[in-house]
Design an enzyme around this catalytic site. Structure first.
Site, PDB file in Angstrom:
ATOM      1  N   ARG A  75       3.420   8.201  -4.803  1.00 40.63           N
ATOM      2  CA  ARG A  75       2.406   7.246  -4.308  1.00 40.63           C
ATOM      3  C   ARG A  75       2.621   7.029  -2.814  1.00 40.63           C
ATOM      4  O   ARG A  75       3.697   6.599  -2.399  1.00 40.63           O
ATOM      5  CB  ARG A  75       2.555   5.932  -5.069  1.00 40.63           C
ATOM      6  CG  ARG A  75       1.544   4.851  -4.704  1.00 40.63           C
ATOM      7  CD  ARG A  75       1.812   3.584  -5.504  1.00 40.63           C
ATOM      8  NE  ARG A  75       0.833   2.553  -5.246  1.00 40.63           N
ATOM      9  CZ  ARG A  75       0.882   1.698  -4.240  1.00 40.63           C
ATOM     10  NH1 ARG A  75       1.872   1.748  -3.370  1.00 40.63           N
ATOM     11  NH2 ARG A  75      -0.062   0.774  -4.090  1.00 40.63           N
TER      12      ARG A  75
ATOM     13  N   LYS B 125       8.264   1.523   2.762  1.00 42.41           N
ATOM     14  CA  LYS B 125       8.898   0.308   2.241  1.00 42.41           C
ATOM     15  C   LYS B 125      10.101  -0.137   3.068  1.00 42.41           C
ATOM     16  O   LYS B 125      10.654   0.615   3.864  1.00 42.41           O
ATOM     17  CB  LYS B 125       9.199   0.480   0.752  1.00 42.41           C
ATOM     18  CG  LYS B 125       7.888   0.374  -0.048  1.00 42.41           C
ATOM     19  CD  LYS B 125       8.057   0.293  -1.511  1.00 42.41           C
ATOM     20  CE  LYS B 125       6.658   0.098  -2.149  1.00 42.41           C
ATOM     21  NZ  LYS B 125       6.669   0.356  -3.578  1.00 42.41           N
TER      22      LYS B 125
HETATM   23  N1  HH2 Z   1       4.109  -0.379  -4.698  1.00 40.71           N
HETATM   24  C1  HH2 Z   1       3.216  -1.264  -4.234  1.00 40.71           C
HETATM   25  C2  HH2 Z   1       2.047  -1.543  -4.976  1.00 40.71           C
HETATM   26  N2  HH2 Z   1       1.795  -0.900  -6.127  1.00 40.71           N
HETATM   27  N3  HH2 Z   1       2.411   0.695  -7.763  1.00 40.71           N
HETATM   28  C3  HH2 Z   1       3.295   1.584  -8.228  1.00 40.71           C
HETATM   29  N4  HH2 Z   1       3.043   2.249  -9.377  1.00 40.71           N
HETATM   30  N5  HH2 Z   1       4.456   1.864  -7.567  1.00 40.71           N
HETATM   31  C4  HH2 Z   1       4.785   1.252  -6.395  1.00 40.71           C
HETATM   32  O1  HH2 Z   1       5.877   1.530  -5.830  1.00 40.71           O
HETATM   33  C5  HH2 Z   1       3.870   0.285  -5.864  1.00 40.71           C
HETATM   34  C6  HH2 Z   1       2.677   0.020  -6.592  1.00 40.71           C
HETATM   35  C7  HH2 Z   1       3.461  -1.952  -2.952  1.00 40.71           C
HETATM   36  O2  HH2 Z   1       2.963  -1.190  -1.889  1.00 40.71           O
HETATM   37  P1  HH2 Z   1       1.539  -1.439  -1.208  1.00 40.71           P
HETATM   38  O3  HH2 Z   1       0.441  -1.288  -2.213  1.00 40.71           O
HETATM   39  O4  HH2 Z   1       1.381  -0.606  -0.030  1.00 40.71           O
HETATM   40  O5  HH2 Z   1       1.657  -2.908  -0.671  1.00 40.71           O
HETATM   41  P2  HH2 Z   1       1.072  -4.283  -1.147  1.00 40.71           P
HETATM   42  O6  HH2 Z   1       1.575  -4.551  -2.524  1.00 40.71           O
HETATM   43  O7  HH2 Z   1       1.596  -5.248  -0.111  1.00 40.71           O
HETATM   44  O8  HH2 Z   1      -0.423  -4.168  -1.139  1.00 40.71           O
END
Ligand code: HH2
Length: 285
Positions: free
Chosen positions: A264, A230
């Protein structure tokens, strides 16, 4: 402690669902592997849209030690993500979800739309991951109560406000989410809380949420942390998302020390190793 809220420390609530019990049964935190079926996710956008690549990535993460796979088909990154329709989200999930379920580890569905969560639960997902903590889609809590499904309640805000006490804001948000859950009939033992690193927070506030994570133990519920790749990491050590493994591991070890029970991550093998080694060293005291 959260002097700024009226909550007093609650006794730990026992997990009341077999999937959560299994995830929380280890001597170190469980690892949730991220599978983004999106063109625009901030760190891996476009990599796993093709169903066979998505399945291969899920297989790889499981081989590397992932305890649960989190599938998302809508990017939630704060800047530059495209909201997608339920139809589009479903179109991305349909060719992949059942295949990942068949790999034998639990699957969580990362969606803020109750219609998508309902479909995914029918297709074999067992956990809902709601990045708006039951507070965006009015049908989400009722659905999860009816399906007896565990839920990850993630703190979020429409925009960051650098002036606020972020831990107080997170605690107040969780209190609202827990009220919604209780009203709908979701048992407390089905709930995991997540401070939502990077969601509606400045980089400073994301780091503060990690530094003061232990204060959220007051809810007595398991905590999940997702700091993987992040942006706050780049505020300390300028880097592109794929260059943030070291920062991600640092953040996750601090979270584990402060009591996080699920981590995660996009980088499963390195994270599993780091968590195991940190736990083993801790055991030597
Ligand atoms: N962060 C993201 C998405 N889902 N769910 C939980 N429970 N906690 C988190 O910190 C979280 C999440 C964002 O990360 P990522 O899925 O890699 O990116 P994007 O939302 O751009 O797909």
């Amino acid at each position: 402690m959260i002097a700024t809220t009226s909550r007093s420390a609650a006794a730990a609530v026992p997990a009341d669902h077999p999937v959560l019990r299994a995830l929380l049964s280890k001597p170190y935190p469980a690892v949730m592997g991220v599978l983004n079926l999106t063109p625009d996710s901030f760190s891996d956008g476009g990599q796993f849209i093709a169903p066979e690549r998505a399945l291969a990535q899920a297989r790889r993460m499981i081989a590397e030690g992932a305890d649960i796979i989190d599938i998302g088909a809508e990017s939630t990154r704060p800047y530059g993500s495209q909201p997608v329709s339920a139809e589009q989200e479903l179109k991305r999930l349909q060719p992949v979800l059942a295949g990942v379920v068949s790999l034998g580890v639990p699957v969580s569905i990362d969606s803020m739309k109750s219609s998508i969560v309902a479909w995914a639960l029918d297709a074999g997902a067992t956990v809902a991951n709601d990045v708006w903590g039951l507070q965006r889609d009015p049908d989400m809590a009722g659905l999860l109560a009816a399906r007896n499904s565990p839920v990850i309640v993630v703190h979020n805000r429409d925009r960051a406000d650098p002036a606020i006490d972020i831990i107080k804001d997170i605690a107040e948000f969780f209190t609202r989410s827990l009220e919604i859950a209780a009203k709908a009939g979701i048992p407390q033992g089905h709930i995991v809380l997540d401070p939502g690193i990077g969601f509606g927070k400045t980089p400073e506030q994301s780091m503060r949420a990690l530094a003061r994570l232990n204060e959220l133990a007051v809810f007595g519920l398991p905590l999940l942390v997702g700091a993987s790749r992040k942006r706050f990491i780049s505020s300390v050590s300028p880097s592109e998302p794929h260059q943030r493994l070291g920062g991600s591991i640092a953040a996750h070890l601090i979270a584990a020390k402060a009591g996080a029970r699920i981590i995660r991550t996009h980088d499963v093998s390195e994270t599993v190793q780091a968590l195991r080694v940190a736990a083993a060293i801790g055991d030597r005291r």
